[in-house]
Design a protein around this motif. Structure first.
Motif, PDB file in Angstrom:
ATOM      1  N   TYR A 121       0.819  -1.220   0.000  1.00 29.92           N
ATOM      2  CA  TYR A 121       0.000   0.000   0.000  1.00 29.92           C
ATOM      3  C   TYR A 121       0.853   1.270   0.000  1.00 29.92           C
ATOM      4  N   THR A 129      -1.423   2.245  -3.548  1.00 28.68           N
ATOM      5  CA  THR A 129      -1.165   2.074  -4.978  1.00 28.68           C
ATOM      6  C   THR A 129      -0.463   3.272  -5.598  1.00 28.68           C
ATOM      7  N   ASP A 189       3.645   2.528  -3.489  1.00 26.04           N
ATOM      8  CA  ASP A 189       3.801   1.482  -4.505  1.00 26.04           C
ATOM      9  C   ASP A 189       4.296   2.082  -5.819  1.00 26.04           C
ATOM     10  N   GLU A 190       3.593   3.100  -6.286  1.00 23.47           N
ATOM     11  CA  GLU A 190       3.968   3.704  -7.566  1.00 23.47           C
ATOM     12  C   GLU A 190       5.344   4.349  -7.494  1.00 23.47           C
ATOM     13  N   SER A 207      -1.703  -6.363  -9.184  1.00 26.78           N
ATOM     14  CA  SER A 207      -2.893  -5.512  -9.221  1.00 26.78           C
ATOM     15  C   SER A 207      -3.855  -5.750  -8.073  1.00 26.78           C
ATOM     16  N   THR A 219      -2.330  -4.881  -4.095  1.00 23.98           N
ATOM     17  CA  THR A 219      -2.076  -3.482  -3.804  1.00 23.98           C
ATOM     18  C   THR A 219      -3.433  -2.840  -3.544  1.00 23.98           C
ATOM     19  N   THR A 240      -5.713   1.157  -2.247  1.00 23.36           N
ATOM     20  CA  THR A 240      -5.627   2.570  -1.890  1.00 23.36           C
ATOM     21  C   THR A 240      -6.922   3.088  -1.275  1.00 23.36           C
ATOM     22  N   HIS A 288      -6.897   3.626  -8.103  1.00 20.36           N
ATOM     23  CA  HIS A 288      -6.192   2.354  -8.280  1.00 20.36           C
ATOM     24  C   HIS A 288      -6.114   1.965  -9.751  1.00 20.36           C
TER      25      HIS A 288
END
Length: 206
Positions: free
Chosen positions: A113, A115, A119-120, A137, A140, A142, A158
């Motif tokens: 967590y 997203t 994560d990104e 996908s 993860t 948000t 997301h």
């Protein structure tokens, strides 16, 4: 190809704290994260757990607080390393790059967590550092966002990130598909900015 799985910020703040994950449903994304960790363990894929750490005065992820603690299901599983971070990217001033290099890792799978934030940021940094990146996908998730720029539901946030990741930065895949690739020791097809921009290129300029 030498994979590692990075499990980002699966902490109580996102379950019983002030930022409950909304999409995918947190219990579903947690189950996917745990499946990925278990599969990694069975197949010799090193797992790196990341924990966001803020000052004790912070309203979120305050060091030593219940919200800062790892979710018990993650804390109780085997992992190779625990990395504490203070910024969105797990690479920022953490030594993660050297840790992965020492393990001979060239492919990094991202779970956890949130997203669009940690994560990104981690996935983009990994891409620019030369790693092949896999973005799980359903492992993860948000929260909804609203600010001066507008508002988006958690699902909109997301799904938008998944499309952007797949366009250039990471191979977006489900946890089950990732596990199949891990067990078969096969790569997941890389993203293609050329393919992702086909619709735009085919639209006549006005």
């Amino acid at each position: 190809m030498n994979r590692a799985l990075i499990v980002i910020d699966v902490q109580n703040e996102y379950f019983t704290g002030s930022l409950p994950i909304a999409h995918p449903p947190r219990e579903e994304s947690l189950a996917a994260i745990l499946r990925a960790m278990d599969a990694a363990g069975r197949n010799g894929v090193p797992v790196v757990v990341v924990r966001h750490t803020a000052p004790e005065s912070s309203p979120l992820f305050a060091r030593g607080s219940h919200g800062w603690e790892l979710r018990g299901e993650v804390a109780g599983r085997r992992y190779r390393h625990l990395v504490d971070k203070a910024k969105a990217s797990a690479f920022h001033e953490t030594g993660l790059r050297d840790l992965l290099a020492g393990l001979g890792v060239d492919t990094l799978a991202v779970a956890g967590y949130m997203t669009q934030n940690c994560d990104e940021s981690t996935a983009r940094d990994a891409f620019h550092l030369g790693f092949a990146v896999e973005f799980l996908s359903d492992a993860t998730g948000t929260v909804p966002l609203a600010n001066a720029a507008g508002s988006r539901t958690a699902e909109e946030v997301h799904e938008s990130v998944l499309v952007v990741m797949q366009s250039n930065f990471a191979a977006v895949t489900t946890t089950d598909r990732w596990i199949e690739a891990v067990e078969a020791r096969l790569p997941i097809p890389r993203p293609s900015i050329w393919e992702s921009t086909a619709v735009a290129r085919d639209t006549p300029a006005t």
